[in-house]
Design a protein around this motif. Structure first.
Motif, PDB file in Angstrom:
ATOM      1  N   VAL A 206       0.763  -1.293   0.083  1.00 57.71           N
ATOM      2  CA  VAL A 206      -0.156  -0.044   0.067  1.00 57.71           C
ATOM      3  C   VAL A 206       0.840   1.252   0.081  1.00 57.71           C
ATOM      4  O   VAL A 206       2.006   1.351   0.696  1.00 57.71           O
ATOM      5  N   VAL A 207       0.091   2.213  -0.562  1.00 64.26           N
ATOM      6  CA  VAL A 207       1.043   3.576  -0.869  1.00 64.26           C
ATOM      7  C   VAL A 207       0.088   4.797  -0.100  1.00 64.26           C
ATOM      8  O   VAL A 207      -0.826   4.681  -0.714  1.00 64.26           O
ATOM      9  N   VAL A 216       4.511   7.385   1.868  1.00 65.98           N
ATOM     10  CA  VAL A 216       4.611   6.359   2.905  1.00 65.98           C
ATOM     11  C   VAL A 216       4.228   5.017   2.306  1.00 65.98           C
ATOM     12  O   VAL A 216       3.032   4.991   1.627  1.00 65.98           O
ATOM     13  N   ARG A 217       5.118   4.082   2.371  1.00 70.89           N
ATOM     14  CA  ARG A 217       4.897   2.746   1.633  1.00 70.89           C
ATOM     15  C   ARG A 217       5.057   1.566   2.369  1.00 70.89           C
ATOM     16  O   ARG A 217       5.934   1.506   3.345  1.00 70.89           O
ATOM     17  N   ALA A 219       2.433  -1.603   4.461  1.00 76.25           N
ATOM     18  CA  ALA A 219       1.330  -2.007   5.343  1.00 76.25           C
ATOM     19  C   ALA A 219       1.785  -1.393   6.862  1.00 76.25           C
ATOM     20  O   ALA A 219       0.965  -0.772   7.557  1.00 76.25           O
ATOM     21  N   ALA A 220       2.998  -1.963   7.066  1.00 80.98           N
ATOM     22  CA  ALA A 220       3.271  -1.902   8.820  1.00 80.98           C
ATOM     23  C   ALA A 220       3.554  -0.245   9.051  1.00 80.98           C
ATOM     24  O   ALA A 220       3.311   0.157   9.980  1.00 80.98           O
ATOM     25  N   ARG A 221       4.361   0.246   8.023  1.00 80.28           N
ATOM     26  CA  ARG A 221       4.463   1.847   8.160  1.00 80.28           C
ATOM     27  C   ARG A 221       3.403   2.657   8.279  1.00 80.28           C
ATOM     28  O   ARG A 221       3.267   3.334   9.005  1.00 80.28           O
ATOM     29  N   LEU A 222       2.399   2.424   7.312  1.00 83.94           N
ATOM     30  CA  LEU A 222       1.250   3.046   7.107  1.00 83.94           C
ATOM     31  C   LEU A 222       0.236   3.096   8.477  1.00 83.94           C
ATOM     32  O   LEU A 222      -0.213   3.754   9.041  1.00 83.94           O
ATOM     33  N   ALA A 270      -4.217   1.841  -2.124  1.00 87.78           N
ATOM     34  CA  ALA A 270      -3.638   3.405  -1.862  1.00 87.78           C
ATOM     35  C   ALA A 270      -4.529   4.315  -1.224  1.00 87.78           C
ATOM     36  O   ALA A 270      -5.908   3.931  -1.062  1.00 87.78           O
ATOM     37  N   MET A 271      -3.845   5.233  -0.740  1.00 83.99           N
ATOM     38  CA  MET A 271      -4.480   6.472  -0.049  1.00 83.99           C
ATOM     39  C   MET A 271      -4.032   7.662  -0.261  1.00 83.99           C
ATOM     40  O   MET A 271      -2.760   7.910  -0.649  1.00 83.99           O
TER      41      MET A 271
END
Length: 290
Positions: A206-207, A216-217, A219-222, A270-271
């Motif tokens: 996900v981005v 931010v790329r 899943a964990a970071r987001l 994506a967001m």
């Protein structure tokens, strides 16, 4: 009527079209008004003596003003085109898009179009808007974006592919209900600080793209960022914003952020977030039930 007064009168005839162009390129009615005023100031300083095509001249100035504004935002960085596009024949960009197809393409994404445009580089955005929505020839767009005609065609083509792939997210039916449930699950997990729950509804790649140009790329970071943001601002509410599925975060009686979601196969891929107060003020928001 002197030359300045004549130019002012003729400029007013073109103002609605210039405003519409700027609105599409910038995504903000307030910024569009400011841009058109800057176009007038530049035109008045230069004078129109010797200008044979006033509309084309004003379009060029408008494009350059908007391009400068988009670049100054820290928008998505320019991406180099693959080798060979500058030398490619005009048809190398793929099948031409006629006016009717271009109009249908724009209508098909409706209110979501401005959000999709936010994911494009400034040059892609200008090439697509000017050509596909206002029928400006590629040879006139090329000097504005600083590319050759073939490369300008490819910029518009690349933007067109992204617009065609856009999901307005407001079509109704079972598919839309499923997307809403995914967004609700994301927002609930964010409010509860449930990192595992967040990761479960996020695609691994996900981005998140912010309107300040940052990304931010993963899943964990987001998930960590979403949990921290919800803790600071109380979490978002599901909503339709300009007709597209989104989440609205409010504080002090007003919206402080809007996040638009792209959901595929039950996961958020994506967001796109907007935090600029001017853009937020211009959005139409309708909250949905939690």
């Amino acid at each position: 009527m002197d030359g300045h007064e004549e130019l002012a009168a003729r400029f007013e005839e073109h103002r609605p079209r210039l405003r519409a162009m700027a609105r599409r390129m910038l995504g903000s009615a307030a910024e569009a008004e400011d841009a058109v005023q800057e176009v007038w100031l530049r035109a008045a300083r230069a004078g129109a003596a010797g200008v044979e095509n006033l509309g084309g001249w004003l379009t060029t100035i408008t494009g350059r003003v908007c391009l400068n504004l988009l670049r100054s935002r820290g928008s998505r960085p320019e991406e180099p085109l693959p080798d060979g596009y500058e030398r490619a024949a005009p048809h190398a960009a793929g099948p031409a898009t006629g006016p009717e197809e271009a109009a249908l393409l724009a209508d098909s994404v409706g209110a979501a179009l401005v959000v999709v445009l936010e994911t494009l580089s400034p040059a892609e955005r200008l090439a697509f808007v000017l050509h596909d929505m206002f029928a400006v020839p590629y040879e006139e767009i090329a000097p504005i974006v600083g590319r050759g005609e073939a490369a300008t065609r490819q910029l518009a083509s690349r933007a067109r592919r992204r617009v065609r792939g856009a999901d307005p997210g407001a079509g109704g039916g079972a598919a839309d209900a499923g997307r809403r449930e995914v967004v609700r699950a994301f927002l609930a997990a964010a409010r509860e600080g449930d990192l595992e729950g967040l990761v479960a509804v996020l695609h691994p790649e996900v981005v998140l793209r912010s309107d300040d140009g940052s990304e931010v790329r993963g899943a964990a970071r987001l998930a960590r960022g979403a949990s921290a943001f919800a803790a600071a601002y109380g979490g978002g509410r599901p909503a339709l914003v300009d007709g597209r599925l989104a989440a609205v975060t409010r504080s002090g009686g007003g919206a402080v952020a809007v996040a638009f979601f792209t959901v595929e196969d039950g996961r958020i891929t994506a967001m796109d977030t907007v935090g600029d107060p001017v853009r937020l003020a211009a959005m139409e928001m309708r909250l949905l039930e939690d």
